[in-house]
Scaffold this motif. Structure first.
Motif, PDB file in Angstrom:
ATOM      1  N   UNK A   4      -1.429  12.809  -2.091  1.00 52.31           N
ATOM      2  CA  UNK A   4      -1.448  14.262  -1.930  1.00 52.31           C
ATOM      3  C   UNK A   4      -2.692  14.873  -2.576  1.00 52.31           C
ATOM      4  N   UNK A   5      -3.045  14.364  -3.741  1.00 44.28           N
ATOM      5  CA  UNK A   5      -4.254  14.866  -4.423  1.00 44.28           C
ATOM      6  C   UNK A   5      -5.492  14.545  -3.595  1.00 44.28           C
ATOM      7  N   UNK A   6      -5.477  13.382  -2.939  1.00 43.61           N
ATOM      8  CA  UNK A   6      -6.629  12.958  -2.145  1.00 43.61           C
ATOM      9  C   UNK A   6      -6.847  13.824  -0.900  1.00 43.61           C
ATOM     10  N   UNK A 120     -11.488  16.631  -7.896  1.00 48.88           N
ATOM     11  CA  UNK A 120     -11.984  16.451  -9.259  1.00 48.88           C
ATOM     12  C   UNK A 120     -11.533  17.587 -10.165  1.00 48.88           C
ATOM     13  N   UNK A 121     -11.451  18.799  -9.645  1.00 49.29           N
ATOM     14  CA  UNK A 121     -10.958  19.911 -10.456  1.00 49.29           C
ATOM     15  C   UNK A 121      -9.521  19.662 -10.900  1.00 49.29           C
ATOM     16  N   UNK A 122      -8.696  19.203  -9.988  1.00 56.19           N
ATOM     17  CA  UNK A 122      -7.311  18.882 -10.339  1.00 56.19           C
ATOM     18  C   UNK A 122      -7.259  17.758 -11.359  1.00 56.19           C
ATOM     19  N   UNK A 123      -8.075  16.728 -11.147  1.00 57.26           N
ATOM     20  CA  UNK A 123      -8.030  15.569 -12.031  1.00 57.26           C
ATOM     21  C   UNK A 123      -8.506  15.913 -13.442  1.00 57.26           C
ATOM     22  N   UNK A 124      -9.493  16.792 -13.555  1.00 50.14           N
ATOM     23  CA  UNK A 124      -9.950  17.211 -14.885  1.00 50.14           C
ATOM     24  C   UNK A 124      -8.832  17.941 -15.621  1.00 50.14           C
TER      25      UNK A 124
END
Length: 442
Positions: A4-6, A120-124
């Motif tokens: 989903x994040x991808x 990347x914003x979500x992952x940070x």
């Protein structure tokens, strides 16, 4: 959940602002303010240096978080707690915790006609939430791209580390060293007490920008070649012995199980970053020896097989290729070396291949599974302009390319086969990861 994040905009499709991720972490309660941080930028060497910094901190007894990118095999590698990738269970738990807030920011952005938060914003935000919840004492944070507007720059690093700066990601960072260094120097913060900048030797244009940014923000600069240095290096079995002069004194005969002058430089930066983080004095010699002896950096001139030797390196720009070639000549005695190379379409393929050419007897052009990979025929055409045409081969898949390269190593002089032959896989992080997986190094 990861799938989903991808579905979000990939990390190479960026919006150069930290406002979006700042909105997310504000809703999360600013988790990045709950721990101390060391922030790293530069063009090459960031991940290796981050791993060294983290290992030193952990040897000092501190609980650590480490955020690096990209990953080789699993996204969980990017978010490490006490040196280990975040567990699958914790990944799920943290995502469930932050998902409602991510949805809120997405809705706010869509109301403004903007795209959702990127991968990347979500992952940070995910990483900072995970570190705060653990909780960690200190986070070692590697920028994703640049510095000033990178999603990680909501962190206030007490120590800002600069690995060597060269040209890369020019579409976003600029086409000159001055432009690139200006963006990267954005990680230097005006703090009280003052931040410390630890920098490798830099091109003059970059050094001027870093020094100017530090002065403007009241930070103090500790620079290789002036305040600190790699005093000596000796090639050793499985790595090198190094003597490092930090701000706290001289550390001698430290074993580092990594190859090349660039890794000794990374070790120096890591050592000094931790010295400064802990007050500027000398670290215990036993701590330094134990930490560095236990350092690894997967996919960085890594031996994944013997007979023939197969090396994997994530070099993906000319500067990275150059330190790779230098380290090869120093640490390995190949009579015949065949390259397996696949490069992303947005990279300087001609520059990378030109640097690799003197080190390779033949080359097999391939591509990784990434949609960003350069077309094999197009890359092979570039290779034929640099190598003799009969030295260039192609293979559709990484496994096929490695097998062909291994066969080609056996076509040299009979007295050189086996003991002096090797295969080098290089050109992108994803290619390195897929080659590692072939040899079950995941």
């Amino acid at each position: 959940m990861y799938s989903a994040i991808l579905t979000r905009a990939p990390e190479h499709d960026i919006d150069p602002t930290i406002d979006r991720v700042a909105a997310l972490v504000e809703l999360l309660g600013d988790p990045q303010k709950s721990f101390r941080a060391i922030h790293l930028t530069g063009t090459n060497g960031k991940t290796s240096t981050s791993r060294m910094v983290e290992r030193l901190l952990r040897e000092l007894g501190l609980r650590t978080g480490r955020f690096t990118s990209p990953h080789l095999h699993t996204v969980r590698e990017r978010i490490a707690i006490d040196g280990q990738p975040i567990s699958a269970v914790r990944f799920v738990e943290v995502w469930r915790d932050i998902e409602p807030y991510v949805a809120m920011v997405d809705a706010q952005l869509e109301e403004k006609g903007q795209s959702r938060l990127s991968f990347f914003e979500v992952l940070a935000g995910f990483a900072f939430a995970a570190f705060a919840d653990t909780p960690v004492d200190v986070a070692v944070v590697e920028v994703g791209l640049g510095g000033e507007w990178d999603s990680t720059n909501v962190v206030d690093g007490e120590v800002a580390v600069f690995t060597p700066i060269s040209r890369d990601h020019e579409r976003w960072l600029g086409h000159t060293i001055t432009e690139i260094a200006t963006v990267k120097s954005g990680i230097i913060k005006a703090l009280d007490p003052a931040a410390i900048v630890v920098t490798a030797e830099q091109p003059e244009d970059a050094a001027v920008i870093i020094a100017g940014a530090a002065h403007a923000r009241g930070a103090r600069v500790v620079a290789q070649g002036y305040d600190i240095e790699v005093v000596n290096r000796t090639v050793a079995v499985g790595g090198q012995l190094i003597d490092l002069r930090g701000t706290g004194g001289l550390y001698t005969e430290i074993f580092l199980p990594l190859h090349g002058a660039h890794q000794a430089q990374n070790a120096l930066l890591a050592l000094v970053a931790v010295e400064q983080f802990t007050g500027g004095g000398a670290l215990d010699g036993g701590v330094v020896e134990a930490a560095f002896a236990d350092v690894d950096s997967p996919g960085r001139l890594e031996v994944v097989r013997r007979s023939p030797t197969v090396l994997v390196d994530a070099a993906h720009n000319p500067a990275g290729a150059q330190v790779l070639v230098d380290a090869l000549g120093e640490a390995f005695a190949f009579h015949r070396l065949v390259g397996v190379v696949g490069i992303m379409a947005d990279k300087d393929a001609e520059g990378i291949l030109s640097v690799l050419e003197p080190a390779l007897d033949e080359i097999v052009i391939t591509r990784s599974s990434s949609m960003r990979s350069m077309d094999i025929d197009d890359l092979a055409d570039i290779a034929r302009d640099i190598f003799d045409e009969d030295r260039v081969h192609t293979a559709e898949h990484v496994g096929e390319a490695v097998a062909l390269a291994a066969d080609l190593t056996e076509q040299g002089d009979s007295d050189q086969i086996a003991s002096g032959t090797g295969v080098l896989v290089a050109g992108s992080v994803i290619l390195a990861a897929e080659a590692r997986a072939l040899f079950r190094r995941d």
